[in-house]
Scaffold this active site. Sequence first.
Site, short mmCIF file in Angstrom:
data_model
loop_
_atom_site.label_atom_id
_atom_site.label_comp_id
_atom_site.label_asym_id
_atom_site.label_seq_id
_atom_site.Cartn_x
_atom_site.Cartn_y
_atom_site.Cartn_z
N HIS A 148 38.20 46.79 43.92
CA HIS A 148 37.00 46.25 43.27
C HIS A 148 36.63 44.91 43.89
O HIS A 148 37.35 44.37 44.73
CB HIS A 148 37.19 46.13 41.75
N CYS A 167 38.60 36.71 44.19
CA CYS A 167 38.30 38.05 43.65
C CYS A 167 36.87 38.47 43.96
O CYS A 167 36.50 39.63 43.73
CB CYS A 167 38.55 38.09 42.16
N HIS A 171 39.12 43.86 47.17
CA HIS A 171 40.59 43.95 47.16
C HIS A 171 40.99 45.02 46.14
O HIS A 171 40.14 45.52 45.40
CB HIS A 171 41.21 42.59 46.80
N HIS A 173 44.08 46.95 43.31
CA HIS A 173 45.21 46.77 42.38
C HIS A 173 45.84 48.12 42.07
O HIS A 173 45.16 49.15 42.10
CB HIS A 173 44.75 46.18 41.05
N ASP A 211 41.01 56.93 40.12
CA ASP A 211 42.10 56.71 41.08
C ASP A 211 41.60 56.77 42.52
O ASP A 211 40.83 57.66 42.89
CB ASP A 211 43.19 57.79 40.86
N HIS A 212 42.04 55.79 43.32
CA HIS A 212 41.66 55.72 44.74
C HIS A 212 40.14 55.67 44.94
O HIS A 212 39.58 56.43 45.73
CB HIS A 212 42.30 56.87 45.54
N GLU A 258 46.30 44.47 35.24
CA GLU A 258 45.76 44.41 36.59
C GLU A 258 46.87 44.04 37.57
O GLU A 258 46.94 44.55 38.69
CB GLU A 258 44.63 43.38 36.63
ZN ZN Z 1 41.16 42.10 41.31
#
Ligand code: ZN
Length: 280
Positions: A148, A167, A171, A173, A211-212, A258
């Site tokens: 995100h 952020c 990037h 998580h 996911d992904h 997160e």
């Molecule tokens: Zn983040």
Amino acid sequence: MNCIIHRRAQFSASRRYWLPELDEAENQQRFGPCSRFPGHGHNYVLVVSRAGELDRYGMVQNFSGLKQIIKTEVIRQLDYTYLNDVWPEFRQTLPTTENMARVIWHRLASHLPLVQIQLFEHPELWADYRGNGMEASLTLKTHFSAAHRLALPELSYEENCEIYGKCARSHGHNYHLEVSVTGEIDSRTGMLVDLGALQGAINELVLEPLDHTFLNKDIAYFGTVVPTAENIALYIARLLTEPIRELGAELEKVKLFETPNNSCEIYCCSSSHKQEDEGI
Ligand SMILES: [Zn+2]
């Protein structure tokens, strides 16, 4: 001053989901592999929480005294047993994790002013019971990975960096998600929800789509809403509320980690709805 203390204990036991009034095929259809003879086992972790005033020694209760009560009333009686036969309560209502939490509460309630019984079937599935009749909670823990970027589209990159720091760059998580549902334990099956169906709904509605992915681009909702942990948790709560209701339970809470250090919770009970309605 009132204080709550928690004591953890462990036991191993086996069980089988099997109702004698149903035939083999009906048991198999209703309970799947959990109906198989001679049953299956878990290493249960029990957390007993009690409240009280501090005494002149600075304690609610001596922990060794608390340990002894739990050992005598629960652990020694259940450890290395076949649960269906060990306590009469489990012949009446199957020893699901949520029902075990309820029955353990009632076994301990005459010895301790309890606040909560928490029972882990494994680290990713546990029940909470707080003394409310047949009502209990079940929590499933799972995870997904996604990328995100925290940025408001109307602001420049520099302005977004000012607000969101690093952020504001893309990037990813490994998100850890806990979904808690609440409902009434069935007096015969011991279940508050069909666990397989609940797992299926979380897989289908949350994990599979998220996911992904790159949340900002791949999930339409986050085209206009910044995918902070809080907004992702809120989105997941909205996705799951109605499908969980259709399974006969209520979504109680969504907790999203997160990172191990950053997490948030959305409470989905009536008070949080009220806040939402009030525009908070
Ligand atoms: Zn983040």
